[in-house]
Write an enzyme that holds these catalytic residues in place. Structure first.
Site, PDB file in Angstrom:
ATOM      1  N   GLU A   1       8.301   2.116   3.637  1.00  0.00           N
ATOM      2  CA  GLU A   1       7.540   3.241   4.171  1.00  0.00           C
ATOM      3  C   GLU A   1       8.320   3.787   5.355  1.00  0.00           C
ATOM      4  O   GLU A   1       8.993   3.046   6.068  1.00  0.00           O
ATOM      5  CB  GLU A   1       6.159   2.811   4.641  1.00  0.00           C
ATOM      6  CG  GLU A   1       5.203   2.398   3.553  1.00  0.00           C
ATOM      7  CD  GLU A   1       3.840   2.057   4.117  1.00  0.00           C
ATOM      8  OE1 GLU A   1       2.915   2.870   3.969  1.00  0.00           O
ATOM      9  OE2 GLU A   1       3.710   0.971   4.711  1.00  0.00           O
TER      10      GLU A   1
ATOM     11  N   GLU B   1      -1.470  -5.475  -1.667  1.00  0.00           N
ATOM     12  CA  GLU B   1      -0.592  -4.305  -1.791  1.00  0.00           C
ATOM     13  C   GLU B   1       0.759  -4.700  -1.219  1.00  0.00           C
ATOM     14  O   GLU B   1       0.838  -5.335  -0.164  1.00  0.00           O
ATOM     15  CB  GLU B   1      -1.154  -3.109  -1.024  1.00  0.00           C
ATOM     16  CG  GLU B   1      -0.218  -1.899  -0.964  1.00  0.00           C
ATOM     17  CD  GLU B   1      -0.761  -0.781  -0.071  1.00  0.00           C
ATOM     18  OE1 GLU B   1      -1.989  -0.538  -0.114  1.00  0.00           O
ATOM     19  OE2 GLU B   1       0.030  -0.178   0.679  1.00  0.00           O
TER      20      GLU B   1
END
Length: 443
Positions: free
Chosen positions: A260, A255
């Site tokens: 974020e 991933e």
């Protein structure tokens, strides 16, 4: 009566100044002055002179060489080797962006996406829409739709347009015949029942998660997303997942997290909205994630990422991966694929799943140093609310729930009056606003 002193003045008491005045040599013929340094020169003076300039010259040369080697050592992608696969400016309407011919697929679920998230993602225009050339991913309150009491007891909520269902086996690692398929968790992703006795509730937030799963993916290349981040107990993310789980279920197939953040204010003690993070998630088993070895962040010192737009970028080849914000100098992660990821992880030979020992095997044994990041990945834009996977650490910033609690979502919902105020009241501060998305394939 006034009297006057008859004491002699200080000058008079000292008497007249006597002595011969020193003659100035400036008035004489300087050729008559003795200059011994002209007759016999110091042999070390020339050496010191030459040594000083030699050292300075070598310093300049060394600096130039270091700058050149540093410049040549920066791994970059030649723009001539990039082919555009997605250029989304959001200049069309919502129906076109999300329609059958659009670039974006709305993922609709309420099972928490493996992170214990407290939102459900919808296909509603309330939660993802286009306006004035921007894409908005906006959270709303479920209580506005079904009432607060129904969230906690006596209500069944089904997602009739759920995208995690048996008609879409691609959403399950390995398909419905895989041993990884869990029917109970599978159906829980599409419906919920509130029951105060059991402590189960309807997710209190509605939001959106959109992806290019069916329209665009890249295996090496470049990604740019220009966006402004939301405020509140929210979790905006720009990230990528593999089109196929070639090496196994998450995180075995990898991933890529381009950005974020946490929407909490700058006073949040564990990196709030003035920080953004980039990372790679990878591991040899579903419960082992070595992300702690491949992550980093960047911060704004006088402002935050909710006040203006910033560009979040990924550069990715079979030799390196770089994740940065606005400039390569502001990189969150810069990693050279100099060794296999299994070696990088330094994993133990045997691990335990509960009380069962497992001999750890390398799932990437036949790959390259870039494996598992050597497969096509697609892009995801998501906005989550809360969660129990540790992204919001316990006991940080008056967090209203504990990750290990069986009533974590309920505790979060009961604190709605507290965290909802942090979203702001201008209608946009809680929105994840995207200006453009660009993807290039290395070709």
């Amino acid at each position: 009566m006034t009297t006057f002193s008859t004491a002699p003045s200080i000058v008079n008491s000292l008497g007249p100044i006597k002595g011969k005045r020193i003659k100035s040599t400036l008035l004489e013929d300087t050729s008559k002055l003795e200059k011994p340094w002209l007759k016999e020169k110091d042999p070390y003076a020339r050496v010191a002179y030459l040594l000083t300039y030699a050292v300075a010259f070598l310093g300049v040369i060394a600096s130039a060489v270091k700058c050149y080697l540093g410049y040549k050592g920066v791994l970059v992608i030649n723009p001539a080797n990039l082919c555009m696969v997605l250029d989304e400016e959001f200049n069309s309407d919502t129906n076109t962006v999300f329609g059958s011919g659009g670039n974006w697929f709305r993922e609709v679920e309420l099972g928490g996406y493996g992170n214990g998230e407290f939102e459900m993602t919808t296909a509603s225009d309330n939660n993802s829409y286009v306006s004035n050339g921007y894409l908005y991913v906006t959270p709303t309150l479920t209580s506005d739709a079904i009432g607060m009491s129904n969230i906690f007891d006596g209500y069944t909520y089904n997602l009739t347009d759920c995208t995690y269902n048996l008609t879409n086996p691609e959403s399950i690692p390995g398909g419905t015949n895989s041993t990884a398929f869990n029917p109970s968790a599978y159906y829980q992703a599409c419906g919920a029942v509130s029951n105060s006795t059991a402590g189960t509730i309807i997710p209190p937030v509605q939001s959106a998660r959109i992806s290019t799963r069916y329209s665009a993916s890249i295996r090496y290349g470049r990604v740019e997303v220009r966006a402004k981040l939301p405020r509140g107990y929210l979790w905006p993310a720009i990230w990528m997942l593999p089109v196929n789980n070639t090496y196994g279920p998450w995180p075995m197939s990898g991933e890529i997290d381009i950005m974020e953040s946490r929407g909490n204010g700058r006073d949040y003690p564990d990196q709030g909205i003035d920080y953004v993070r980039g990372s790679l998630n990878w591991g040899p088993l579903s419960f082992i994630n070595a992300v702690y070895k491949t992550f980093g962040w960047w911060t704004q010192r006088r402002t935050d990422y909710g006040e203006a737009f910033h560009t979040y970028a990924l550069e990715w080849t079979d030799q390196f991966i770089r994740i940065y914000v606005d400039s390569r100098l502001q990189y969150m992660l810069q990693l050279t694929f100099s060794e296999p990821f299994f070696s990088r992880g330094d994993f133990p030979a045997v691990v335990e799943n509960g009380t069962t020992p497992i001999v750890l095997e390398n799932p990437w044994v036949n790959g390259t140093n870039a494996t598992p990041f050597d497969q096509p990945f697609y892009l995801i834009l998501s906005l989550a609310a809360g969660g129990t996977n540790g992204w919001f650490p316990d006991n940080a910033g008056n967090k209203p729930w504990l990750d290990g609690s069986n009533t974590a979502m309920m505790d979060f919902a009961l604190a709605q009056n507290t965290w909802y105020q942090t979203w702001g009241s201008n209608g946009e501060s809680q929105s994840f606003i995207i200006d453009y998305v660009k993807m290039w394939q290395l070709c």
